[in-house]
Design an enzyme around this catalytic site. Sequence first.
Site, mmCIF file in Angstrom:
data_model
loop_
_atom_site.group_PDB
_atom_site.id
_atom_site.type_symbol
_atom_site.label_atom_id
_atom_site.label_comp_id
_atom_site.label_asym_id
_atom_site.label_seq_id
_atom_site.Cartn_x
_atom_site.Cartn_y
_atom_site.Cartn_z
ATOM 1 N N GLU A 166 -6.154 -3.634 -4.984
ATOM 2 C CA GLU A 166 -5.790 -2.898 -3.764
ATOM 3 C C GLU A 166 -6.882 -1.883 -3.411
ATOM 4 O O GLU A 166 -7.182 -1.687 -2.233
ATOM 5 C CB GLU A 166 -4.439 -2.199 -3.987
ATOM 6 C CG GLU A 166 -3.774 -1.687 -2.736
ATOM 7 C CD GLU A 166 -3.353 -2.777 -1.746
ATOM 8 O OE1 GLU A 166 -2.870 -3.848 -2.166
ATOM 9 O OE2 GLU A 166 -3.509 -2.544 -0.530
ATOM 10 N N GLY A 226 -2.084 -11.627 -3.453
ATOM 11 C CA GLY A 226 -2.002 -11.236 -2.048
ATOM 12 C C GLY A 226 -3.269 -10.574 -1.560
ATOM 13 O O GLY A 226 -3.654 -10.743 -0.394
ATOM 14 N N LYS A 257 -1.264 -13.501 8.823
ATOM 15 C CA LYS A 257 -2.105 -12.345 9.135
ATOM 16 C C LYS A 257 -2.732 -11.824 7.857
ATOM 17 O O LYS A 257 -2.239 -12.067 6.758
ATOM 18 C CB LYS A 257 -1.292 -11.255 9.834
ATOM 19 C CG LYS A 257 -0.128 -10.709 9.024
ATOM 20 C CD LYS A 257 0.693 -9.737 9.842
ATOM 21 C CE LYS A 257 1.830 -9.159 9.023
ATOM 22 N NZ LYS A 257 2.709 -8.269 9.760
HETATM 23 N N1 LIG Z 1 -0.606 -10.634 4.791
HETATM 24 C C1 LIG Z 1 0.651 -10.321 4.629
HETATM 25 O O1 LIG Z 1 1.491 -10.559 5.491
HETATM 26 C C2 LIG Z 1 1.090 -9.666 3.344
HETATM 27 C C3 LIG Z 1 2.434 -9.712 2.976
HETATM 28 C C4 LIG Z 1 2.817 -9.106 1.786
HETATM 29 C C5 LIG Z 1 1.868 -8.464 0.993
HETATM 30 N N2 LIG Z 1 0.564 -8.447 1.390
HETATM 31 C C6 LIG Z 1 -0.447 -7.791 0.559
HETATM 32 O O2 LIG Z 1 -0.521 -8.426 -0.711
HETATM 33 C C7 LIG Z 1 -1.080 -7.509 -1.642
HETATM 34 C C8 LIG Z 1 -0.326 -7.573 -2.944
HETATM 35 O O3 LIG Z 1 -0.466 -8.862 -3.497
HETATM 36 P P1 LIG Z 1 -0.250 -9.102 -5.070
HETATM 37 O O4 LIG Z 1 0.976 -8.406 -5.492
HETATM 38 O O5 LIG Z 1 -0.381 -10.550 -5.312
HETATM 39 O O6 LIG Z 1 -1.433 -8.261 -5.712
HETATM 40 P P2 LIG Z 1 -2.889 -8.695 -6.244
HETATM 41 O O7 LIG Z 1 -3.511 -9.675 -5.384
HETATM 42 O O8 LIG Z 1 -3.586 -7.394 -6.495
HETATM 43 O O9 LIG Z 1 -2.571 -9.391 -7.651
HETATM 44 C C9 LIG Z 1 -1.954 -8.636 -8.669
HETATM 45 C C10 LIG Z 1 -2.719 -8.775 -9.989
HETATM 46 O O10 LIG Z 1 -2.479 -10.068 -10.527
HETATM 47 C C11 LIG Z 1 -3.734 -10.675 -10.916
HETATM 48 N N3 LIG Z 1 -3.487 -12.118 -10.827
HETATM 49 C C12 LIG Z 1 -3.443 -12.905 -9.724
HETATM 50 N N4 LIG Z 1 -3.044 -14.141 -10.062
HETATM 51 C C13 LIG Z 1 -2.870 -14.159 -11.385
HETATM 52 C C14 LIG Z 1 -2.454 -15.166 -12.323
HETATM 53 N N5 LIG Z 1 -2.054 -16.373 -11.940
HETATM 54 N N6 LIG Z 1 -2.388 -14.823 -13.633
HETATM 55 C C15 LIG Z 1 -2.718 -13.551 -14.036
HETATM 56 N N7 LIG Z 1 -3.078 -12.574 -13.213
HETATM 57 C C16 LIG Z 1 -3.155 -12.871 -11.895
HETATM 58 C C17 LIG Z 1 -4.740 -10.067 -9.979
HETATM 59 O O11 LIG Z 1 -6.025 -10.096 -10.538
HETATM 60 C C18 LIG Z 1 -4.227 -8.625 -9.865
HETATM 61 O O12 LIG Z 1 -4.683 -7.873 -10.940
HETATM 62 C C19 LIG Z 1 -1.018 -6.139 -0.986
HETATM 63 O O13 LIG Z 1 -2.288 -5.730 -0.587
HETATM 64 C C20 LIG Z 1 -0.135 -6.360 0.216
HETATM 65 O O14 LIG Z 1 -0.435 -5.473 1.270
HETATM 66 C C21 LIG Z 1 0.154 -9.046 2.537
#
Ligand SMILES: NC(=O)c1ccc[n+]([C@@H]2O[C@H](COP(=O)([O-])OP(=O)(O)OC[C@H]3O[C@@H](n4cnc5c(N)ncnc54)[C@H](O)[C@@H]3O)[C@@H](O)[C@H]2O)c1
Length: 377
Positions: A73, A105, A142
């Site tokens: 993030e 994400g 988006k």
């Molecule tokens: N575009 C949209 O409409 C929308 C909707 C919801 C959330 N988001 C965004 O999504 C983000 C959050 O996404 P997130 O929760 O996936 O966080 P992230 O992408 O930071 O992933 C979380 C952690 O998991 C790790 N990781 C990813 N895949 C893995 C796997 N298979 N095994 C082990 N580790 C893994 C990553 O390296 C990271 O440390 C936020 O920035 C949020 O604003 C966007």
Amino acid sequence: MAGMHCTLIRDYDVIVTSKVFDPANSALSAALDCQRGIIVVDEAVMRMYGTSIRAYMEERLPGFISLVAHFSEQGKTLDTVLDICAAAQRHHIARRDVLVAVGGGVCCDLVSVAASLIRRGVPYITVPTTLLGQIDAGIALKGAVNFGGQKNYLGCFRAPSSVLIDPDFLQSVSRAELRSGTAEMMKIALVKDRALWFAIREHGPTLIQSGFRSPKRIGSELIDRSVELMLEELAANPYEEFGLRRLADFGHTFSTRLEELSCWRLRHGEAVAVDMALSSVLAAELGLLGEQDLWEILCLITALGLPIWSPLLTENAAREAVVAAVRHRGGALNLVVPRGIGVATFVERPGDLPGDVLGAALRRVQQYSADLRLTPA
Ligand SMILES: NC(=O)c1ccc[n+]([C@@H]2O[C@H](COP(=O)([O-])OP(=O)(O)OC[C@H]3O[C@@H](n4cnc5c(N)ncnc54)[C@H](O)[C@@H]3O)[C@@H](O)[C@H]2O)c1
């Protein structure tokens, strides 16, 4: 001159598959409509699945290169987008070449923004690897980056050409990240699907504990249902032109300010959980939600190990969040609040939160947090 019309809606497929990078699995290569591109891979995913990703690329995607990066993030910035654009330029990415996001994400958001900028728009595919990515960020049309301390301030509307969901990735996702993803699942359940809510209640703890391996079939069903509900919401108003009243915004009014105040230390889903709890207490304070349902909501959020209160979300911060939401939602607050389990409504104007109702709700949720002996976020 006769009026003309241009339809901007585009279709995309969401495919649920297993072992997506097994060279025997053709789902990804079949979804690609070109011979060249860049696979943008989250470093954590490459560490875990690098051998099969490399084997897959060698066998099925010889014209592709990989770009491996640490995504977080804190790094969800324009600079990181520009790094992806620079790699695209070095690799001579053309209009019909493709970017593939393989990560959580954050990776999906960044690739979406980069894809919208490169040559005014190249196609992209997402292979979301976290629960949150699979049921929300990765299927969204988006993307955004944080800017000037503001969450998702710069971004774009750009649908992926395909989404490939492989629940096997969840086996390596940490429990904390799975909890964070479950918050988005609870969000959509609470506003749209009572049965999903109770399925999460029954199976959520075991699924989180087992990396969604057990009970495996139920885990896949919960993911499928969450995706279906999210897509239903998106399809109704894909570019948010038909009003800014969106059920999918439940849990996304106070959470934005909370994430900013935490300097991106709080996970997205954790902030959403705090927001869902506050919004639910507000609904009860306004007489829109029964006390029994409120208790059900707060108990399940906490049972899944998510916070319901944060000291960072002071009354002042909550008021700032209301002002920011009104600015973002074209002059209306449109705060989504539950009316029961699986049904929600909107608090439309800031004036619909009379007197000290926000302060009272914050004090109540803090007290619940203490009663349930939770570590605040
Ligand atoms: N575009 C949209 O409409 C929308 C909707 C919801 C959330 N988001 C965004 O999504 C983000 C959050 O996404 P997130 O929760 O996936 O966080 P992230 O992408 O930071 O992933 C979380 C952690 O998991 C790790 N990781 C990813 N895949 C893995 C796997 N298979 N095994 C082990 N580790 C893994 C990553 O390296 C990271 O440390 C936020 O920035 C949020 O604003 C966007």
